[in-house]
Scaffold this motif. Structure first.
Motif, mmCIF file in Angstrom:
data_model
loop_
_atom_site.group_PDB
_atom_site.id
_atom_site.type_symbol
_atom_site.label_atom_id
_atom_site.label_comp_id
_atom_site.label_asym_id
_atom_site.label_seq_id
_atom_site.Cartn_x
_atom_site.Cartn_y
_atom_site.Cartn_z
ATOM 1 N N VAL A 114 0.824 -1.213 0.000
ATOM 2 C CA VAL A 114 0.000 0.000 0.000
ATOM 3 C C VAL A 114 0.856 1.260 0.000
ATOM 4 C CG1 VAL A 114 -1.912 1.173 1.169
ATOM 5 C CG2 VAL A 114 -1.731 -1.305 1.286
ATOM 6 N N PRO A 118 1.752 9.485 -2.448
ATOM 7 C CA PRO A 118 0.328 9.838 -2.516
ATOM 8 C C PRO A 118 -0.009 10.564 -3.817
ATOM 9 C CG PRO A 118 1.280 10.448 -0.394
ATOM 10 C CD PRO A 118 2.420 10.075 -1.281
ATOM 11 N N GLY A 209 -9.866 10.790 -4.418
ATOM 12 C CA GLY A 209 -8.567 10.199 -4.111
ATOM 13 C C GLY A 209 -7.892 10.661 -2.841
ATOM 14 N N TYR A 211 -8.760 10.173 0.378
ATOM 15 C CA TYR A 211 -8.677 9.112 1.381
ATOM 16 C C TYR A 211 -7.615 8.091 0.980
ATOM 17 C CZ TYR A 211 -10.159 5.566 4.747
ATOM 18 O OH TYR A 211 -10.184 4.644 5.769
ATOM 19 N N ARG A 212 -7.571 7.742 -0.314
ATOM 20 C CA ARG A 212 -6.551 6.800 -0.781
ATOM 21 C C ARG A 212 -5.150 7.366 -0.577
ATOM 22 N NH1 ARG A 212 -10.337 6.489 -4.878
ATOM 23 N NH2 ARG A 212 -9.039 7.747 -6.293
ATOM 24 N N ILE A 215 -4.141 6.986 3.012
ATOM 25 C CA ILE A 215 -3.742 5.601 3.292
ATOM 26 C C ILE A 215 -2.316 5.368 2.819
ATOM 27 C CG2 ILE A 215 -4.168 3.172 2.749
ATOM 28 C CD1 ILE A 215 -7.141 3.927 2.387
ATOM 29 N N ALA A 216 -2.019 5.774 1.587
ATOM 30 C CA ALA A 216 -0.693 5.538 1.008
ATOM 31 C C ALA A 216 0.397 6.224 1.815
ATOM 32 C CB ALA A 216 -0.668 6.022 -0.444
ATOM 33 N N SER A 238 -15.638 3.518 4.736
ATOM 34 C CA SER A 238 -14.205 3.312 4.511
ATOM 35 C C SER A 238 -13.861 1.871 4.152
ATOM 36 C CB SER A 238 -13.414 3.706 5.769
ATOM 37 O OG SER A 238 -13.618 5.060 6.096
ATOM 38 N N ILE A 241 -13.126 0.753 0.439
ATOM 39 C CA ILE A 241 -11.880 1.312 -0.100
ATOM 40 C C ILE A 241 -10.691 0.516 0.429
ATOM 41 C CG2 ILE A 241 -10.425 3.374 -0.243
ATOM 42 C CD1 ILE A 241 -12.979 5.031 0.262
ATOM 43 N N LEU A 242 -10.709 0.222 1.711
ATOM 44 C CA LEU A 242 -9.605 -0.517 2.317
ATOM 45 C C LEU A 242 -9.510 -1.935 1.769
ATOM 46 C CD1 LEU A 242 -10.225 0.884 5.865
ATOM 47 C CD2 LEU A 242 -8.094 1.198 4.598
ATOM 48 N N ARG A 244 -10.229 -2.862 -1.177
ATOM 49 C CA ARG A 244 -9.612 -2.759 -2.505
ATOM 50 C C ARG A 244 -8.099 -2.563 -2.410
ATOM 51 N NH1 ARG A 244 -14.407 0.249 -3.658
ATOM 52 N NH2 ARG A 244 -13.330 2.249 -3.437
ATOM 53 N N HIS A 245 -7.626 -2.143 -1.246
ATOM 54 C CA HIS A 245 -6.193 -1.966 -1.015
ATOM 55 C C HIS A 245 -5.568 -3.186 -0.336
ATOM 56 C CE1 HIS A 245 -6.962 2.237 -2.013
ATOM 57 N NE2 HIS A 245 -5.658 2.421 -2.057
#
Length: 263
Positions: A114, A118, A209, A211-212, A215-216, A238, A241-242, A244-245
């Motif tokens: 992950v 970003p 993007g 939130y993604r 995370i990154a 959330s 999305i998580l 998918r990661h």
């Protein structure tokens, strides 16, 4: 194949009790199998998977926590996971006046896949913060997003920074000087885990993007510090999305809350 049983075992072994420096202004008190966290806006109870107490003894343990914070004029929340023991703990908490909140999905994912640079929308910058004014802006964003008073978050984050600034990374995503999203990471020394916490994005910025990116950035910070796993108590918004990661659900968590209003 992901061994979710192994992830759950690691979570139970490493993430039940706080690790690292005690946030400034808090105290940790043991009462048998449970840890009582005192000094925040509400009391908090943390416990192992199996508290090892049953029946009337368990009722007395629960009542002691409730009555301790009642005497302080405060509420208290007991964090319970779906696989905790004994099986009748939820019923006994409810009988003592604790009210369950909405369950969250407990998700765990590997940090390295992950971790990335970003990717942010045009005009948005990501900034690591620790100053009081920025922590207030973080809290103001949460209040706006969640629709409840989160002003206490500024002091909570400040206490964590004061205790050990190396164990927390606080991020603001900003556009034109206004906060569009925010989140923080708590590094748990002596464990494999970094907890991803506090994520919030303004409605008008969702789906773009931010939130993604948060995370990154936090995953990259985890890898830089040699932590290998990320943990989130995820909301229904959330969790997809998580997943998918590469995050996997291992259980659910529910805060059972008692307040003087429930008495």
């Amino acid at each position: 194949m992901v061994d979710t049983d192994a992830l759950l075992a690691a979570y139970d072994a490493q993430m039940r009790m706080p690790s690292g420096a005690v946030p400034t202004g808090l105290t940790y008190e043991r009462d048998g199998p449970v840890l009582r966290i005192v000094g925040g806006p509400v009391g908090r109870i943390r416990a192992p998977r199996d508290v090892g107490v049953t029946g009337a003894g368990l009722d007395r343990l629960i009542a002691r926590q409730r009555d301790y914070f009642r005497a302080r004029g405060q509420g208290v929340e007991w964090k319970l996971r779906a696989h905790d023991r004994p099986a009748d703990l939820p019923r006994r908490l409810a009988a003592a006046g604790f009210v369950p909140g909405e369950p969250a999905s407990v998700l765990i994912g590997p940090a390295e896949p992950v971790a990335a640079e970003p990717v942010l929308p045009d005009g948005v910058v990501l900034r690591q913060v620790s100053e009081a004014e920025d922590l207030r802006r973080f809290a103001d964003l949460q209040t706006e997003v969640f629709g409840v008073d989160c002003s206490w978050v500024a002091a909570d984050l400040g206490a964590r920074v004061s205790a050990d600034p190396d164990l927390i990374t606080i991020l603001l995503a900003e556009s034109g000087g206004r906060v569009a999203g925010a989140a923080f990471a708590e590094f748990c020394p002596g464990t494999d885990f970094v907890a991803l916490l506090g994520g919030a994005t303004l409605p008008q910025w969702r789906g773009r993007g931010i939130y993604r990116a948060l995370i990154a950035a936090r995953a990259r910070a985890a890898v830089d510090r040699n932590f290998r796993l990320l943990h989130v108590d995820a909301s229904p918004a959330s969790a997809p999305i998580l997943r998918r990661h590469g995050f996997h659900q291992i259980t659910t968590s529910t805060h059972y809350e008692w307040t003087p209003a429930h008495a």
